[in-house]
Design a protein around this motif. Sequence first.
Motif, short mmCIF file in Angstrom:
data_model
loop_
_atom_site.label_atom_id
_atom_site.label_comp_id
_atom_site.label_asym_id
_atom_site.label_seq_id
_atom_site.Cartn_x
_atom_site.Cartn_y
_atom_site.Cartn_z
N CYS A 105 28.41 27.65 -26.66
CA CYS A 105 28.09 28.99 -27.22
C CYS A 105 26.86 28.92 -28.12
O CYS A 105 25.97 29.78 -28.03
CB CYS A 105 29.29 29.52 -28.00
SG CYS A 105 30.72 29.93 -26.98
N ILE A 106 26.81 27.90 -28.98
CA ILE A 106 25.66 27.77 -29.88
C ILE A 106 24.37 27.52 -29.10
O ILE A 106 23.33 28.14 -29.37
CB ILE A 106 25.92 26.64 -30.89
CG1 ILE A 106 27.10 27.01 -31.81
CG2 ILE A 106 24.68 26.35 -31.72
CD1 ILE A 106 27.54 25.88 -32.72
N SER A 107 24.44 26.64 -28.11
CA SER A 107 23.25 26.33 -27.32
C SER A 107 22.78 27.54 -26.52
O SER A 107 21.58 27.84 -26.45
CB SER A 107 23.54 25.16 -26.38
OG SER A 107 23.92 24.02 -27.10
N SER A 108 23.73 28.23 -25.89
CA SER A 108 23.37 29.39 -25.06
C SER A 108 22.76 30.50 -25.90
O SER A 108 21.71 31.07 -25.55
CB SER A 108 24.61 29.89 -24.32
OG SER A 108 24.30 31.01 -23.53
N CYS A 109 23.41 30.82 -27.02
CA CYS A 109 22.88 31.88 -27.90
C CYS A 109 21.52 31.49 -28.47
O CYS A 109 20.61 32.32 -28.53
CB CYS A 109 23.87 32.16 -29.02
SG CYS A 109 25.44 32.86 -28.48
N SER A 110 21.38 30.24 -28.87
CA SER A 110 20.10 29.79 -29.42
C SER A 110 18.99 29.86 -28.38
O SER A 110 17.87 30.28 -28.67
CB SER A 110 20.23 28.35 -29.93
OG SER A 110 21.22 28.27 -30.93
N MET A 111 19.30 29.48 -27.14
CA MET A 111 18.31 29.53 -26.07
C MET A 111 17.85 30.96 -25.81
O MET A 111 16.64 31.23 -25.67
CB MET A 111 18.90 28.93 -24.80
CG MET A 111 17.97 28.97 -23.60
SD MET A 111 16.61 27.82 -23.74
CE MET A 111 17.45 26.27 -23.45
N LEU A 113 18.00 33.57 -27.86
CA LEU A 113 17.27 34.12 -29.00
C LEU A 113 15.86 33.54 -29.11
O LEU A 113 14.90 34.28 -29.38
CB LEU A 113 18.06 33.86 -30.29
CG LEU A 113 19.39 34.60 -30.43
CD1 LEU A 113 20.14 34.14 -31.67
CD2 LEU A 113 19.16 36.11 -30.47
N VAL A 114 15.74 32.24 -28.88
CA VAL A 114 14.41 31.62 -28.96
C VAL A 114 13.50 32.14 -27.85
O VAL A 114 12.33 32.47 -28.09
CB VAL A 114 14.55 30.08 -28.89
CG1 VAL A 114 13.19 29.42 -28.70
CG2 VAL A 114 15.20 29.55 -30.16
N ASN A 115 14.03 32.22 -26.64
CA ASN A 115 13.22 32.74 -25.53
C ASN A 115 12.82 34.19 -25.76
O ASN A 115 11.69 34.59 -25.45
CB ASN A 115 13.99 32.61 -24.21
CG ASN A 115 14.09 31.18 -23.74
OD1 ASN A 115 13.33 30.32 -24.17
ND2 ASN A 115 15.04 30.90 -22.87
N TYR A 117 12.43 35.65 -28.64
CA TYR A 117 11.42 35.68 -29.71
C TYR A 117 10.05 35.26 -29.20
O TYR A 117 9.02 35.83 -29.59
CB TYR A 117 11.87 34.77 -30.85
CG TYR A 117 11.03 34.89 -32.09
CD1 TYR A 117 11.08 36.03 -32.88
CD2 TYR A 117 10.17 33.87 -32.48
CE1 TYR A 117 10.31 36.15 -34.02
CE2 TYR A 117 9.40 33.97 -33.61
CZ TYR A 117 9.47 35.11 -34.38
OH TYR A 117 8.69 35.23 -35.50
N GLN A 134 10.92 23.69 -20.69
CA GLN A 134 12.32 23.42 -21.01
C GLN A 134 12.95 22.46 -20.01
O GLN A 134 13.80 21.63 -20.37
CB GLN A 134 13.10 24.74 -21.07
CG GLN A 134 12.67 25.63 -22.22
CD GLN A 134 13.28 27.01 -22.17
OE1 GLN A 134 13.97 27.36 -21.21
NE2 GLN A 134 13.01 27.82 -23.19
#
Length: 309
Positions: A105-111, A113-115, A117, A134
């Motif tokens: 969940c953390i990795s997916s959400c971070s990916m 949000l970063v993409n 942005y 990537q």
Amino acid sequence: MGSRIPPLDINVGSDASSAKNAPEAATSPLVNGEKSMFRDQVRGYSSLGSPLRREIGNRSITRSFCVDDADLEDGKASKDKEMPSNFFKLPKIQNQALLSGLAYCISSCSMILVNKYILSGYGFNAGIFLMLYQNIVSVTIVSTLSLSGVVPTEPLTFKLIKVWLPVNIIFVGMLITSMFSLKYINVAMLTILKNVANVITASGETYFFKKQHDKQVWISLTLMIISAIAGGITDLSFHAVGYTWQILNCFITASYSLTLRHVMDRAKQATKSGNLNELTMVLLNNILSVPLGIILVLGFNEVEYLLET
């Protein structure tokens, strides 16, 4: 002449009697050969009759016992030194499924949000190159862990690559359409629309693999469709291009899942161990995506954009 030299008559009776008793008392803790050796040494030194020689003998015996005690202590110390190595082992994780789910969940959400942005915040127009970057990072990380022996991976043989190539082409299409849709759609709507892929996947499993789902599953999938429609109608930042890319992404994502299930048995047979773990699939997908990504970057003329940006 007149004086007679008394004959040398060494009275060893007292020494002999003490030699008979002393070894039994002194060597009672000793076993087998050590007891007999100690008995022979004491008898030999007692028969000498000289106090000086007895003293030397006693010192040598004491020294030998000190060495033995030191050896025993060293052996005990070596065992004590080996014991702390057990304390450096990593603690065993009790609930690995929960930890894996949280990490995903953390990795997916971070990916996402970063993409988002990068693509929207900076107006970055090279989504394929971002995907390629990537992929290279993923290959580097998994290859490093595999070569260091931290994680196991299967050898990438030509037979395995040949079987996996159709899956990888769909995988690249899934990543590219996700990049293009994320540039125009907000993160909340993207998350809602991704659920449509689950509906298509469940329908494909029923049609192609004759898998029957429960009523609860279909009710949940129906609610996903309703939420996607309701979210799209009320979306103030509706963008037709972004929605088109996202709907296409849903179909490609479902195709990836269904093709993966169809190819998995043949892919396992193409490996040396007869098994295909998740890390090997990650390495396969990303390492095969690199040449395809380079071709697409050149085809969409993103190199010129990167040099100018």
